[in-house]
Scaffold this active site. Structure first.
Site, short mmCIF file in Angstrom:
data_model
loop_
_atom_site.label_atom_id
_atom_site.label_comp_id
_atom_site.label_asym_id
_atom_site.label_seq_id
_atom_site.Cartn_x
_atom_site.Cartn_y
_atom_site.Cartn_z
N GLY B 274 0.82 -1.21 0.00
CA GLY B 274 0.00 0.00 0.00
C GLY B 274 0.85 1.26 0.00
O GLY B 274 2.08 1.21 -0.08
N VAL B 275 0.20 2.39 0.11
CA VAL B 275 0.85 3.69 0.01
C VAL B 275 1.09 4.25 1.41
O VAL B 275 0.30 4.00 2.31
CB VAL B 275 -0.05 4.65 -0.79
N GLY B 276 2.16 5.00 1.56
CA GLY B 276 2.37 5.71 2.81
C GLY B 276 3.59 5.25 3.57
O GLY B 276 4.36 4.40 3.11
N SER B 277 3.76 5.82 4.75
CA SER B 277 4.99 5.62 5.51
C SER B 277 5.12 4.20 6.05
O SER B 277 6.20 3.62 6.01
CB SER B 277 5.04 6.62 6.66
N VAL B 278 4.01 3.64 6.56
CA VAL B 278 4.10 2.28 7.09
C VAL B 278 4.47 1.31 5.98
O VAL B 278 5.37 0.48 6.12
CB VAL B 278 2.77 1.86 7.76
N GLU B 299 0.47 -1.27 -6.90
CA GLU B 299 -0.25 -0.10 -7.40
C GLU B 299 0.74 1.05 -7.51
O GLU B 299 0.92 1.65 -8.55
CB GLU B 299 -1.30 0.19 -6.32
N ASN B 389 -9.18 8.33 3.66
CA ASN B 389 -8.76 8.44 2.27
C ASN B 389 -9.76 7.72 1.36
O ASN B 389 -10.51 8.33 0.62
CB ASN B 389 -7.36 7.86 2.08
N GLY B 393 -6.88 0.45 -3.60
CA GLY B 393 -6.72 -0.86 -4.19
C GLY B 393 -6.64 -1.98 -3.16
O GLY B 393 -6.42 -3.13 -3.52
#
Lengths: 512, 512
Positions: B274-278, B299, B389, B393
């Site tokens: 997925g997207v982001g810092s984690v 993605e 958000n 996906g």
């Protein structure tokens, strides 16, 4: 009782040396074993060996895991449960005895999407990382394929049999003399390779065949061939009541408009329909419509599909199981050669394949226990806690179809339960997997709408007038309380209808 | 400011007659139009025309629908929102201005699985049955293909551009001079036919190319070619904190064991993250592991993937968007020829395709806002009502991957919020789509377990000690209250933690 002599003309010479009684076969199975059995909706499941296992357990306690296709008959899901020899049971069930044992925690059950189960079993993902010790499959015939291989001809379902036979080190075969040998040719056995070696599943139309009409099996793996003459315990379908007729009519009108607007071809797209009386009523609505040259790509082939054939409206029905009513079963058995031109049974990994459902554009039609005002669906748990049947294939199709429809009566339990609630007590299908909801009252077309747009449509079209005032009031107050939110809720009240039901026997708000 | 002269060497002669300013292009767009724009995570979205639209709306109010790939930059999701010209916005967002407007009901937004959106838009399934009036896409180059066709070379994302360009009657192209022409060759444009004519998507490995390195477009459809020199508004990634490091390490240890047990190949299976810092921290855990020859089918391609390339551990990363941090973007732009050997951008309908994810066996790794004791996941709504958000996906991969992992810190808001709750306040992913949950504290491996087996493992491994006593107590009392049930709950208490949070600012149970 059926004996070895009765099955001799149904099997090839190479397996005669493996003839065993059900009791002898049951003797091979040990405590802790994991059984992968044929069967899907009480069709095509082994009967003699499970009954023998139950008898054996009454003398010497033991427990086994039972993995099926879906629901199977009472010879497994009642007799083995009552004998206390069933530990884990996957991935679907409908039997009252088993359900009680599951809810009581005596049998360990988990819901798994029916298209996922075979591969997850192959991957070794099940609890305790178990793999199958014995495949036990019902067949109507065994053919010699040469080279130490035989072809098992399944009966009224495919389920997970192909995968179980392919992966089990030992295979027990029940040859059922009540199943016509004419079933041969109706099956399409196929087991995909697992990642990273899997190839596209090459189905482009519901009638495409991609495998073999038999399940291939190494002769060496077969440890017993058992005769059986116990019939599939198919069940009568409920009467089609007025509400179900209205649902069917609502669906037909909706589909007609979709065709008119150019969003569906004149002969629609392949239909998937859930199991049970409502589903059958819906298909019945199509029997009485002007639609023709229909196709079906579904899990279970019920009476309605036979009616579509009789009405000359069906090109092909692909599924993983035949689950006719007793009358329809009789009609089918007497005319196997006629009906099998229209019917095709596949492994459930293929009948329910997300890949295929998306590609061919299935119209997914399933039944909900309850829906909430934002369009989430509960398919499995009554009042959020008691398992009813299981998620079955509903998720396979709802997520991946061209168009996703859920059906529900506006009321249940004679009006004591509203099928539309503020917040579903259990969620199997999130609102983004739900395009359309149909009740006897109307159609809620939710496509592309925001949660706040969905709520009034669901309350108006699906909820019963008896519960509409409370639902509108909840929604209105939720919007006021948290106007600045995408999905307004008053969480402290969201489950009140269940409290009222528990306290008063009705979801109606008690007088203050 | 950039002018027509600046883009002349990036485009073929056949489009020069279509040069327009952003203002001229914006003038063509009318009230009620539906815009299909390029862009996915603030990468590769049009900037000049949206800003001109916002200016236009300040003078003469109008509203348009904006359909993107996913989140886009402030030129669309802030400027157009502030100018009041955005009506419906689909299918994903992350912008604070837009989020506020959505939660306030000023912009109408609905969550849609990112792999589903292009096809649903083509089917005409969106609200009001809208179809796209204008495609607006950012490119780095336009090539002449002859026969009245040109090839649009996308920039840092593919998103839904291929489908929007194919279906829109009019196309506006922004040629962005800040995007290197060296991006050419990194894309694989492909639009599947719709049912009943769709074919298998012929991808068998993450590196397989199935389309063209350009988006084909009829010259006649192009109504404006607009120069632009505004950069992608990529954002810095958060620091990898101790908790994130532990999560990454927990994942690596889990995967190592899966390899050891033979449930994964030594080089794993294609990774989705997925997207982001984690998510970035998790990939960072792999950079520092012994794994090699890794593949990515995801993605969004973030910094971590570039680090895997730099570490010599990556064979290929396939995605639909590049979303590097500003520093990583600089490194990439300066070494496009090097990095593009490892990178491949596809339409999100393909990068997130359930068919492909299942076939190649993606390891799906996404972040949860909260999980409940039975393993249901909330990805989208804070306290059940406020949209954060969107589902993005996560559902595409969680449902269809080989193995599904969700990450969550055990605590949020400095300990005021527990990420493990009795009953998720919103459910995007039902428990049967969740194989494994990872927190900084441990790993909850839920595969094949019953709900009652899952609860103690989730509480033990994922919940924070601060909230464990309450969660154990709730589970114990729920089991006592409805022992005869598959999924014990006390519905009247299930949402109490949110009440306490609202009343006291903390999910901790107040002293009696």
């Amino acid at each position: 009782m059926v004996g070895f002599e009765d099955i001799k003309d149904r099997v090839c010479a190479s397996v005669v040396s493996k003839f065993k009684t059900a009791e002898e076969a049951a003797e091979m199975i040990k405590d802790g074993d994991c059984l992968g059995v044929s069967g899907f909706t009480p069709s095509g499941y082994p009967k003699a060996v499970p009954l023998a296992l139950a008898e054996k357990a009454k003398k010497t306690p033991f427990k086994v895991n039972v993995w099926t296709g879906a629901s199977v008959g009472p010879e497994i899901d009642a007799a083995m449960v009552e004998a206390g020899c069933m530990d884990r049971r996957l991935p679907y069930q409908t039997n009252a005895t088993l359900r009680k044992a599951i809810n009581a925690g005596k049998v360990r059950y988990a819901d798994i999407h029916l298209s996922h189960f075979a591969q997850m079993a192959r991957y070794g993902f099940m609890a305790d990382r178990k793999k199958i010790d014995f495949a036990i499959v019902e067949v109507c015939k065994i053919n010699d394929l040469g080279d130490g291989k035989v072809g098992l001809i399944p009966t009224t379902s495919m389920g997970n049999s192909s995968s179980y036979v392919a992966t089990a080190p030992k295979v027990i075969v029940e040859v059922n003399t009540t199943q016509p040998v004419g079933l041969e040719g109706m099956h399409d056995s196929y087991v995909p390779l697992d990642p990273p070696n899997r190839k596209p599943i090459p189905i482009e139309r519901p009638e495409d065949r991609i495998g073999t009409p038999y399940i291939p099996c190494d002769l060496d793996k077969i440890v017993a061939v058992v005769p059986c003459d116990i019939t599939d315990k198919v069940r009568p379908l409920g009467e089609i009541d007025e509400d179900a007729k209205h649902m069917g009519q609502n669906l037909v009108n909706f589909l007609k408009n979709e065709v008119k607007e150019g969003r569906l071809p004149a002969n629609l797209l392949p239909l998937q329909s859930g199991v049970g009386s409502v589903a059958n009523a819906v298909i019945n609505g199509l029997v009485n419509s002007d639609f023709k040259d229909l196709t079906v790509y579904t899990e279970v082939i019920q009476d309605g599909m036979f009616d579509l054939i009789d009405a000359g409206k069906l090109r092909v029905a692909s599924g993983t199981a035949l689950t006719p009513s007793p009358e329809c079963q009789k009609k089918f058995y007497e005319n196997v050669e006629h009906y099998k031109k229209y019917l095709l049974l596949r492994p459930q990994e293929i009948s329910n394949s997300p890949e295929v459902a998306r590609r061919i554009g299935v119209i997914a039609m399933n039944t909900a226990i309850e829906v909430d005002i934002y369009g989430n669906v509960n398919s499995t748990h009554v009042c959020g806690t008691k398992l009813m049947n299981g998620v079955g294939g509903s998720g396979d199709f709802a997520r991946n179809g061209y168009l996703t429809v859920f059906f529900t009566n506006s009321l249940a339990k004679g009006g004591k339960i509203s099928s539309v609630v503020p917040f579903c007590s259990h969620i199997d299908h999130a609102t983004l997997d739900v395009d359309v909801i149909v009740s006897e009252r109307g159609v809620a077309d939710l496509r592309g709408l925001t949660p706040k747009e969905k709520a009034p449509i669901i309350i108006d079209q699906i909820a019963n007038p008896k519960y509409q005032p409370y639902l509108y009031d909840y929604f209105k107050r939720a919007c006021e309380k948290c106007g600045n939110s995408q999905t307004p809720h008053i969480l402290s009240e969201a489950f009140d209808v269940y409290k009222w039901f528990e306290e008063t026997g009705s979801m109606e708000k008690p007088a203050e």
